[in-house]
Design an enzyme around this catalytic site. Structure first.
Site, PDB file in Angstrom:
ATOM      1  N   GLU A 121       0.961 -11.846  -3.244  1.00  0.00           N
ATOM      2  CA  GLU A 121      -0.496 -12.076  -3.302  1.00  0.00           C
ATOM      3  C   GLU A 121      -1.054 -11.804  -4.691  1.00  0.00           C
ATOM      4  OE1 GLU A 121       0.949  -9.430  -2.254  1.00  0.00           O
ATOM      5  OE2 GLU A 121      -0.252  -7.640  -2.682  1.00  0.00           O
ATOM      6  N   CYS A 162       6.108  -5.292   0.637  1.00  0.00           N
ATOM      7  CA  CYS A 162       6.269  -3.955   0.060  1.00  0.00           C
ATOM      8  C   CYS A 162       6.146  -2.875   1.140  1.00  0.00           C
ATOM      9  CB  CYS A 162       5.320  -3.777  -1.108  1.00  0.00           C
ATOM     10  SG  CYS A 162       5.939  -2.568  -2.269  1.00  0.00           S
ATOM     11  N   GLY A 205       0.878  -1.164   0.000  1.00  0.00           N
ATOM     12  CA  GLY A 205       0.000   0.000   0.000  1.00  0.00           C
ATOM     13  C   GLY A 205       0.913   1.211   0.000  1.00  0.00           C
ATOM     14  N   GLU A 206       0.628   2.128   0.879  1.00  0.00           N
ATOM     15  CA  GLU A 206       1.474   3.321   0.990  1.00  0.00           C
ATOM     16  C   GLU A 206       1.874   3.429   2.459  1.00  0.00           C
ATOM     17  OE1 GLU A 206       2.287   4.791  -1.940  1.00  0.00           O
ATOM     18  OE2 GLU A 206       3.731   5.762  -0.622  1.00  0.00           O
ATOM     19  N   SER A 207       3.167   3.258   2.721  1.00  0.00           N
ATOM     20  CA  SER A 207       3.608   3.177   4.116  1.00  0.00           C
ATOM     21  C   SER A 207       3.297   4.452   4.899  1.00  0.00           C
ATOM     22  CB  SER A 207       5.090   2.828   4.189  1.00  0.00           C
ATOM     23  OG  SER A 207       5.854   3.737   3.443  1.00  0.00           O
ATOM     24  N   ILE A 224       5.756  -3.228  -7.313  1.00  0.00           N
ATOM     25  CA  ILE A 224       4.985  -2.000  -7.548  1.00  0.00           C
ATOM     26  C   ILE A 224       5.567  -0.888  -6.684  1.00  0.00           C
ATOM     27  CG2 ILE A 224       2.691  -0.935  -7.492  1.00  0.00           C
ATOM     28  CD1 ILE A 224       1.510  -3.805  -7.587  1.00  0.00           C
ATOM     29  N   ARG A 225       6.193   0.051  -7.304  1.00  0.00           N
ATOM     30  CA  ARG A 225       6.851   1.150  -6.574  1.00  0.00           C
ATOM     31  C   ARG A 225       7.577   0.601  -5.343  1.00  0.00           C
ATOM     32  NH1 ARG A 225       5.006   6.103  -5.080  1.00  0.00           N
ATOM     33  NH2 ARG A 225       3.132   5.299  -4.115  1.00  0.00           N
ATOM     34  N   HIS A 233       4.981  -8.309  -4.362  1.00  0.00           N
ATOM     35  CA  HIS A 233       3.599  -8.619  -3.961  1.00  0.00           C
ATOM     36  C   HIS A 233       3.256 -10.073  -4.276  1.00  0.00           C
ATOM     37  CE1 HIS A 233       1.782  -4.538  -3.196  1.00  0.00           C
ATOM     38  NE2 HIS A 233       2.922  -4.182  -3.764  1.00  0.00           N
TER      39      HIS A 233
HETATM   40  N1  GLN Z   1       5.919   2.979  -2.484  1.00  0.00           N
HETATM   41  C1  GLN Z   1       5.208   2.517  -1.332  1.00  0.00           C
HETATM   42  C2  GLN Z   1       5.797   3.077  -0.049  1.00  0.00           C
HETATM   43  O1  GLN Z   1       6.811   3.696  -0.082  1.00  0.00           O
HETATM   44  C3  GLN Z   1       5.201   1.004  -1.294  1.00  0.00           C
HETATM   45  C4  GLN Z   1       4.509   0.476  -2.506  1.00  0.00           C
HETATM   46  C5  GLN Z   1       3.804  -0.823  -2.313  1.00  0.00           C
HETATM   47  O2  GLN Z   1       3.507  -1.252  -1.192  1.00  0.00           O
HETATM   48  N2  GLN Z   1       3.431  -1.425  -3.389  1.00  0.00           N
HETATM   49  O3  GLN Z   1       5.266   2.916   1.004  1.00  0.00           O
END
Ligand code: GLN
Length: 201
Positions: free
Chosen positions: A182, A89, A58-60, A144-145, A180
């Protein structure tokens, strides 16, 4: 029932999936397919009576915003000290001892340094299929990112790499992937986490 899905107490494993934000549903589906009970965790109280926890991608920074309420971050910090936890991630970023680019708060449980968004922007997201330490041939890994693990402590085991950097690591009861699992149709990484829990019981 599949005997592998039970603990020595002969009770099916209950695995929590932190469900504040991000890719939690696909983890729950992967766990259910492996015959364990997936429980979505949205409050500190829901950390009770689970055998392990997955902190999804997700987005930390967004996770941290949610976790800074109701003492959730402190509760999670104590939880991950003793209970098997798998961070993917953003989840790996939360578990890391040190976070760079930029520096941010974390649970500081796993002895690694991560650099966030180390592979460029969203458009750089990549699917890589490569051999790993897991049995059963090459593994598909969806990035993903993704962060990059730039340092691992002496007790951290590297189970997969990308361009020479670790992407799947284990330290005792903690597991982290910068990809990921999953999102791939391959249960080996989730199975690895369940094995880690069972071998500890
Ligand atoms: N870029 C996100 C972060 O810095 C992590 C990306 C992800 O969980 N797919 O938190």
């Amino acid at each position: 029932m599949n005997h592998q899905s039970t603990t020595r107490q002969d009770r099916p494993l209950i695995i929590g999936v932190l469900a504040l934000q991000g890719a939690f549903e696909a983890h729950a589906t992967a766990l259910t397919a492996l015959g364990v009970t997936a429980k979505l965790v949205r409050t500190p109280a829901e950390l009770a009576n689970i055998d392990g926890l997955i902190i999804p991608g997700g987005e930390s920074t967004t996770f941290l915003k949610f976790l800074e309420r109701d003492g959730f971050l402190d509760a999670l910090e104590s939880f991950v000290e003793t209970t098997p936890t798998f961070g993917t991630c953003a989840g790996a970023i939360l578990l890391a001892k040190n976070v760079e680019n930029p520096a941010q708060t974390s649970l500081a449980a796993l002895d690694i340094t991560v650099e966030r968004n180390a592979y460029g922007r969203q458009i750089d997201s990549t699917i890589l299929t490569a051999p790993t330490e897991l049995p059963g041939g090459p593994l598909e890994m969806v990035f993903i990112r993704a962060p990059r693990i730039t340092r691992t402590g002496p007790s951290v085991e590297t189970l997969a790499t990308r361009d020479g950097f670790p992407v799947l690591v284990r330290e005792g009861h903690l597991l982290a992937a910068t990809f990921h699992p999953e999102l791939s149709n391959d249960s080996r990484v989730h199975q690895l986490f369940l094995d880690l829990i069972r071998n500890r019981a």
